[in-house]
Design an enzyme around this catalytic site. Structure first.
Site, PDB file in Angstrom:
ATOM      1  CE  LYS A  67      -5.152  -8.500  28.856  1.00  0.00           C
ATOM      2  NZ  LYS A  67      -4.078  -8.274  29.831  1.00  0.00           N
ATOM      3  CB  SER A  96      -5.804   2.458  28.025  1.00  0.00           C
ATOM      4  OG  SER A  96      -4.575   1.874  27.667  1.00  0.00           O
TER       5      SER A  96
END
Lengths: 312, 312
Positions: free
Chosen positions: A50, A75
């Protein structure tokens, strides 16, 4: 989409990311009958691929946009990735997180310099909270997976894999929100030599499999998978890329994910998160299909709460 | 002991072992105040540094000795290492194991081609069983840690570390039977620039610490440590080397070993066995001593039974 665009992306983000190692294992090759190349994004900065998309998104902002900051709702790993990417470039990062997110995840975001806004744990509340920050701060919203700059950043995983092993027959990636597999599909299309891209997806959160079947974006009936990074939905930016360039998606059961994860921990001696094991589980489930092929497998990340892991 | 002898050892065993990677972590550096270099022997063939000494011992045999085979008594990594080293060179390997050894360990030895002889679980029975095989088969006994060829093979770990980072101030290694730290002490003496060697040892199996204090080989009162690779005793070949070249030994408690292991799994994203965590636990316990130093830490292996691991 051409080579130059992906090369520019790679050059742009390279000071902020690792070109992660590629592991091999005779034993796992023997077990599957394929020649496997594991791209270890668990060793990426902040522990997951990511970081690549987050860095690329932040680097595309103008000076004025950087001053006003970025906002996302997540989250998981993208919350940490955007916080760290923004911190590296001195940009404020506003992270909308559900108020029931585990303390360890909130602490990680704060540790990377993210500014948390808590909201109710549903998608409407998340989007509203993010929209409010956009309105109030003038911050730029960056979606964790349905954003072209994020997808291009993610594409550098497959690009590095194909740079190191140009003759891969296929690359297998986990499918959650679709940002990783869309990026992988682009890099494989541009740099591969007839290199197929195949997705691994949890059976209990198989929106991407069903979307490819129906030709339109389907929603998950449930998201109750141990692969917590893959509970998210496809989006309208990554789905057309997936439709065009992904060969097919293999669905795996929860027990298959756990078994694949255990095998990778035991044999490669690396800590990967359950979402990462889904691609390898897909190979284990369809050995005949992958037999005698050169197969890249993307291990997407290594952020796992060790206190909750049980193999027995 | 000179450079050439160690270089010859390294050249001899190199076709059969990995020059394992060295990992670093800004976060763990910040946490300790030192600059840490983790030598990842968990990525070694069969999952532990033991492969180095085993290969070196087998390679030193004459043609006739190779035909008659090798024998050892071990229920741990050395049993697997000698089996695999011998298999690579087409040498029979007879492994004496206690009859209560876990099935998973016996299976691993058989998987690497070792021929198991079961015995009662005590040191006399082990030694008797090994002696019988030596008498019957003419096989060469190779001790897991108290053998000069094994120690020289093990010395290549520190040699590789110092080749990559010649200015280390110290190297910390776990202490069990003494074969790894003795080898590390030799390589540090020969290749280091005033590079100290420090041991990490479980408090509940602290024979090496007490032996250095008293000047003679002491025995363990208990071996009830989670670091199952460190339950063994110093020997008369490695102890003099340790006396001469090891600076001191730091003892750590069981909870400190587990905490250090958890930190390494979480932060380096690698699977290491508890014995490997003991050296890092020693650094965590004595931060002031290691502050601002360049410290090599030997992570000795990664063979852990995941079904028995609990971090909560």
């Amino acid at each position: 989409m051409d080579k130059q665009m992906l090369r520019d992306t790679s050059r742009r983000i390279s000071p902020y990311i690792h070109n992660t190692p590629i592991f091999t294992s005779h034993l796992l090759d023997d077990m599957t009958g394929a020649k496997l190349f594991f791209k270890c994004e668990n060793f990426q900065k902040m522990g997951a691929f990511k970081m690549r998309g987050a860095v690329n998104a932040v680097l595309q902002l103008t000076k004025e946009e950087r001053e006003r900051g970025v906002v996302t709702h997540s989250s998981g790993n993208f919350a940490q990735a955007l916080s760290l990417a923004a911190k590296n470039l001195d940009v404020p990062a506003y992270i909308v997180m559900p108020n029931n997110a585990p303390k360890v995840k909130k602490d990680a975001v704060v540790g990377y310099g993210g500014i948390i806004t808590a909201c109710e744990p549903n998608i409407n509340a998340r989007e509203e909270a993010a929209a409010k920050i956009v309105a109030k701060k003038g911050a730029t919203f960056v979606h964790p997976s349905n954003d072209l700059n994020v997808i291009l950043g993610n594409a550098t995983v497959g690009m590095e894999l194909l740079n190191a092993h140009p003759n891969l027959d296929m690359i297998v990636a986990p499918v959650g929100g679709g940002g990783l597999i869309a990026g992988t599909a682009l890099s494989s299309h541009v740099f591969g030599k007839n290199c197929k891209v195949i997705g691994g997806e949890p059976l209990v959160a198989d929106d991407a499999y069903r979307s490819l079947e129906s030709g339109q974006i389907e929603t998950n009936y449930s998201t109750n998978t141990v692969a917590d990074g893959l509970r998210t939905q496809l989006g309208d930016i990554n789905f057309p890329i997936i439709q065009q360039y992904v060969d097919h998606i293999i669905r795996v059961e929860e027990v298959e994910i756990i078994q694949a994860m255990k095998l990778l921990w035991e044999r490669l001696k690396i800590v990967i998160e359950p979402s990462s094991a889904v691609a390898f589980a897909a190979v284990l489930k369809n050995k005949d299909y992958f037999k005698d092929k050169r197969v890249g497998i993307i291990l997407s990340g290594g952020n796992v709460d060790l206190e909750t892991i049980r193999f027995s």
